[in-house]
Write a protein that holds these residues in place. Structure first.
Motif, PDB file in Angstrom:
ATOM      1  N   LYS A  51       0.848  -1.198   0.000  1.00 28.60           N
ATOM      2  CA  LYS A  51       0.000   0.000   0.000  1.00 28.60           C
ATOM      3  C   LYS A  51       0.879   1.243   0.000  1.00 28.60           C
ATOM      4  CE  LYS A  51      -0.637  -0.183   5.023  1.00 28.60           C
ATOM      5  NZ  LYS A  51       0.268  -1.292   5.348  1.00 28.60           N
ATOM      6  N   LYS A  52       0.240   2.387  -0.044  1.00 26.53           N
ATOM      7  CA  LYS A  52       0.990   3.655  -0.075  1.00 26.53           C
ATOM      8  C   LYS A  52       2.061   3.658   1.018  1.00 26.53           C
ATOM      9  CE  LYS A  52       0.152   8.640   0.095  1.00 26.53           C
ATOM     10  NZ  LYS A  52       0.961   9.113  -0.999  1.00 26.53           N
ATOM     11  N   GLU A  53       3.256   4.052   0.614  1.00 25.71           N
ATOM     12  CA  GLU A  53       4.421   4.150   1.502  1.00 25.71           C
ATOM     13  C   GLU A  53       5.056   2.825   1.890  1.00 25.71           C
ATOM     14  OE1 GLU A  53       3.455   7.096   4.455  1.00 25.71           O
ATOM     15  OE2 GLU A  53       3.391   8.611   2.867  1.00 25.71           O
ATOM     16  N   SER A  54       4.539   1.685   1.346  1.00 22.53           N
ATOM     17  CA  SER A  54       5.311   0.441   1.494  1.00 22.53           C
ATOM     18  C   SER A  54       6.534   0.568   0.590  1.00 22.53           C
ATOM     19  CB  SER A  54       4.550  -0.788   0.995  1.00 22.53           C
ATOM     20  OG  SER A  54       3.268  -0.878   1.475  1.00 22.53           O
ATOM     21  N   THR A  55       7.476  -0.368   0.776  1.00 26.10           N
ATOM     22  CA  THR A  55       8.650  -0.394  -0.098  1.00 26.10           C
ATOM     23  C   THR A  55       8.739  -1.781  -0.730  1.00 26.10           C
ATOM     24  OG1 THR A  55       9.730   1.068   1.466  1.00 26.10           O
ATOM     25  CG2 THR A  55      11.139   0.048  -0.173  1.00 26.10           C
ATOM     26  N   ALA A  56       8.853  -1.814  -2.048  1.00 26.91           N
ATOM     27  CA  ALA A  56       8.960  -3.108  -2.732  1.00 26.91           C
ATOM     28  C   ALA A  56      10.235  -3.150  -3.553  1.00 26.91           C
ATOM     29  CB  ALA A  56       7.759  -3.309  -3.654  1.00 26.91           C
ATOM     30  N   GLY A  57      10.983  -4.246  -3.376  1.00 24.00           N
ATOM     31  CA  GLY A  57      12.162  -4.450  -4.223  1.00 24.00           C
ATOM     32  C   GLY A  57      11.695  -5.140  -5.495  1.00 24.00           C
ATOM     33  N   VAL A  58      12.240  -4.752  -6.642  1.00 22.52           N
ATOM     34  CA  VAL A  58      11.878  -5.443  -7.883  1.00 22.52           C
ATOM     35  C   VAL A  58      13.138  -5.856  -8.630  1.00 22.52           C
ATOM     36  CG1 VAL A  58       9.576  -4.432  -8.219  1.00 22.52           C
ATOM     37  CG2 VAL A  58      11.560  -3.241  -9.116  1.00 22.52           C
ATOM     38  N   LEU A  59      13.135  -7.137  -9.031  1.00 20.84           N
ATOM     39  CA  LEU A  59      14.262  -7.686  -9.780  1.00 20.84           C
ATOM     40  C   LEU A  59      13.692  -8.160 -11.115  1.00 20.84           C
ATOM     41  CD1 LEU A  59      17.253  -8.462  -9.664  1.00 20.84           C
ATOM     42  CD2 LEU A  59      16.576 -10.643  -8.657  1.00 20.84           C
ATOM     43  N   LEU A  60      13.741  -7.288 -12.092  1.00 21.80           N
ATOM     44  CA  LEU A  60      13.019  -7.520 -13.340  1.00 21.80           C
ATOM     45  C   LEU A  60      13.918  -7.236 -14.538  1.00 21.80           C
ATOM     46  CD1 LEU A  60       9.820  -5.533 -12.288  1.00 21.80           C
ATOM     47  CD2 LEU A  60       9.992  -8.025 -12.391  1.00 21.80           C
ATOM     48  N   SER A  61      13.485  -7.726 -15.703  1.00 17.66           N
ATOM     49  CA  SER A  61      14.242  -7.453 -16.926  1.00 17.66           C
ATOM     50  C   SER A  61      13.459  -6.459 -17.791  1.00 17.66           C
ATOM     51  CB  SER A  61      14.449  -8.750 -17.693  1.00 17.66           C
ATOM     52  OG  SER A  61      13.187  -9.227 -18.123  1.00 17.66           O
ATOM     53  N   ASN A  62      14.032  -6.081 -18.917  1.00 16.47           N
ATOM     54  CA  ASN A  62      13.322  -5.192 -19.846  1.00 16.47           C
ATOM     55  C   ASN A  62      12.204  -5.990 -20.514  1.00 16.47           C
ATOM     56  OD1 ASN A  62      15.156  -3.183 -19.300  1.00 16.47           O
ATOM     57  ND2 ASN A  62      15.545  -2.701 -21.448  1.00 16.47           N
ATOM     58  N   HIS A  63      10.999  -5.861 -20.020  1.00 12.94           N
ATOM     59  CA  HIS A  63       9.864  -6.654 -20.501  1.00 12.94           C
ATOM     60  C   HIS A  63       8.618  -5.806 -20.305  1.00 12.94           C
ATOM     61  CE1 HIS A  63       6.927  -9.941 -20.613  1.00 12.94           C
ATOM     62  NE2 HIS A  63       7.875 -10.672 -21.183  1.00 12.94           N
ATOM     63  N   LYS A  64       7.594  -6.036 -21.126  1.00 13.25           N
ATOM     64  CA  LYS A  64       6.365  -5.231 -20.973  1.00 13.25           C
ATOM     65  C   LYS A  64       5.739  -5.437 -19.594  1.00 13.25           C
ATOM     66  CE  LYS A  64       3.300  -8.751 -22.211  1.00 13.25           C
ATOM     67  NZ  LYS A  64       2.367  -9.335 -21.286  1.00 13.25           N
ATOM     68  N   ASP A  65       5.842  -6.649 -19.044  1.00 14.53           N
ATOM     69  CA  ASP A  65       5.280  -6.884 -17.701  1.00 14.53           C
ATOM     70  C   ASP A  65       5.970  -5.991 -16.664  1.00 14.53           C
ATOM     71  OD1 ASP A  65       3.742  -8.851 -18.808  1.00 14.53           O
ATOM     72  OD2 ASP A  65       4.950 -10.523 -18.038  1.00 14.53           O
ATOM     73  N   SER A  66       7.289  -5.838 -16.829  1.00 15.46           N
ATOM     74  CA  SER A  66       8.044  -5.027 -15.860  1.00 15.46           C
ATOM     75  C   SER A  66       7.570  -3.582 -15.910  1.00 15.46           C
ATOM     76  CB  SER A  66       9.538  -5.059 -16.168  1.00 15.46           C
ATOM     77  OG  SER A  66       9.945  -6.367 -16.422  1.00 15.46           O
TER      78      SER A  66
END
Ligand code: ATP
Ligand code: MG
Length: 495
Positions: A51-66
């Protein structure tokens, strides 16, 4: 008073819903589709408790989903720690702990790294496809963004020390996109090819330009010069972001004036570029905009237009419209034109500071000026020349020597594949430059030949006094040369 602006993607989907926002693997996505898919993902992110002000790490590649995941996080007001997918699991773990993310979201391609991370990482970890299977909860997307709120956190490349988490606000991205448009102009026909990573500010800033301008992005998973040139023609791409190694490969493949007339800008950033490359591009009719910027400035801060690329060869241009640059001496005083000093910058695209690093933040930002740690000078007309990092400066017999200049000369030798220069301790001069050389293929390079080559192109005190032939040079995940590792290597030999 708060400066509130409408939710970027929602507003864009309202203004130009049917315009193509993204082309990925031959499929077009309009802004309406991008908004709807991203809103759905936002619902799934809500169902895992973000939710607002949570922090999420993302490990993604160059992809439309990302792209959609990043927009979903942005619309929820979740701070995204956008991780460099080339980092090792230890490096990733360090950044995840440093940023205290609530959740780590990853893509299956990085499953091996995740297995290691999961052993010690105490928080929730979720794979993209798993997320996409979840129920779509009601998404609490923001109607307005506060320009002062942090939306992304990106770690610096870690070239000079440990990476630092840079806090990037909505305002930083807004102003970065606006400043770029004010510089290179904007038309309905514009299409930006993104073959740089979207986990890096060079790529993420293209997404922000897309949503703010209503511009199509052609997204490539990885960089391939052949595919890039083909898509420039096929999709009538007008602009592309490159780092010098990419430009080198494009330049090698292109014939003179082969780029179509609609193509107007190769935005070059990320580090120094060899002068020989800029000259070659000019000859081939490749419109290069050399730029200077960093994670802390939410991409380019200063840019040189192609009409100056020969008269101001090697310059990174002038600060963009909302930005200011000063060169300061040791005591913080502004120095005169042509005098070297630290580059300090001010502008609304400059970070508010580093995550959880009060000391480093207060050392970097003084009276509203951000101290870049880079050395450079302004010429009589105010054009910026970036020399090198302050921490890599070599002082030899009282003369300042910038390793990047020597490396540029060495790299122009046809038999040299890679070169790195550092200072070696010297009883007479204090320090002397020493070069680490990676030779091309089976070539037989001799020290004498290299000295002769450098002597023709460099002042005597800049000619390396030590040469080491090595198999490869230490580079970080952004492929930047780690001179600090070369220094440590030499130090160990002497201890
Ligand atoms: P760290 O801050 O952790 O040492 P980093 O500075 O390499 O890593 P980035 O933010 O990716 O991390 O890179 C920005 C740096 O790249 C600038 O501070 C500068 O040293 C270098 N750079 C960018 N543009 C240019 C340019 N045109 N010429 C020379 N150097 C440049
Ligand atoms: Mg830096």
């Amino acid at each position: 008073m708060k400066q509130l602006v409408p939710n970027f993607l929602k507003k864009r989907a309202d203004l130009t819903p049917d315009r193509v926002a993204l082309i990925f693997e031959e499929t077009n996505y309009t802004f309406r589709q991008l908004f709807e898919y991203s809103r759905e993902i936002a619902g799934q992110l809500c169902s895992i408790g973000l939710k607002k002000e949570s922090t999420a790490g993302v490990l993604l590649s160059n992809h439309k989903d990302s792209v959609m995941i990043l927009y979903a996080l942005q619309m929820l007001g979740v701070r995204a720690v956008i991780l460099n997918n080339r980092l090792t699991s230890e490096e990733l773990l360090w950044q995840l702990e440093d940023s205290e993310v609530d959740v780590l979201l990853y893509e299956n391609a990085f499953a091996n790294k995740i297995t290691e991370i999961k052993k010690t990482f105490p928080r929730a970890v979720i794979e993209k496809e798993e997320l996409f299977q979840l129920e779509v909860a009601e998404a609490f997307i923001e109607n307005e963004f506060d320009l002062d709120d942090v939306t992304t956190i990106m770690y610096t490349s870690g070239t000079t020390g440990h990476p630092k988490g840079v806090l990037q606000t909505f305002g930083n991205h807004w102003w970065s996109a606006t400043a770029s448009a004010l510089n290179i102009g904007l038309s309905d026909e514009d299409r930006w090819l993104c073959a740089v990573p979207i986990f890096h500010i060079s790529g993420y800033s293209i997404l922000m330009k897309s949503v703010i301008y209503g511009m199509t992005v052609v997204l490539h998973q990885t960089f391939n010069e052949k595919a890039a040139i083909e898509d420039i023609l096929k999709y009538r791409v007008t602009t592309m972001s490159v780092v010098s190694t990419m430009l080198l490969r494009i330049n090698e493949r292109l014939e003179v004036n082969q780029l179509p007339g609609h193509f107007r800008c190769m935005l070059l950033g990320g580090g120094p570029a060899p002068l020989s490359l800029l000259e070659d591009c000019k000859e081939k009719g490749i419109p290069v905009y050399q730029s200077y910027g960093m994670t802390e400035t939410a991409s380019q801060f200063a840019t040189l237009a192609p009409e100056y690329s020969l008269s101001k060869l090697g310059s990174a241009g002038k600060a963009l419209f909302p930005n200011q640059i000063k060169i300061i001496g040791k005591n913080g005083e502004e120095v005169s034109n042509h005098s070297e000093g630290e580059i300090v910058v001010k502008g609304p695209n400059v970070t508010i500071g580093y995550l959880n690093r009060v000391l480093e933040t207060s050392e970097s930002i003084k009276n509203g000026w951000f101290h870049t740690g880079d050395i450079g000078y302004l010429d009589a007309e105010g054009f910026l020349y970036v020399l090198d990092r302050r921490s890599d400066l070599i002082i030899s017999g009282g003369e300042n020597i910038y390793p990047a200049e020597i490396e540029g000369v060495l790299m122009s030798h046809p038999d040299i594949a890679d070169a790195g220069v550092i200072g070696f301790t010297d009883s007479k001069w204090g320090q002397v430059p020493g070069a680490f050389i990676v030779a091309k293929g089976n070539t037989n390079l001799s020290e004498g030949e290299l000295i002769e080559f450098c002597t023709k192109l460099l002042a005597k005190y800049k000619v390396p006094k030590v040469f080491r032939f090595v198999e490869e040079l230490p580079r970080n995940a952004s492929k930047k040369l780690l001179r600090k590792n070369l220094r440590e290597m030499v130090k160990k030999e002497h201890s």
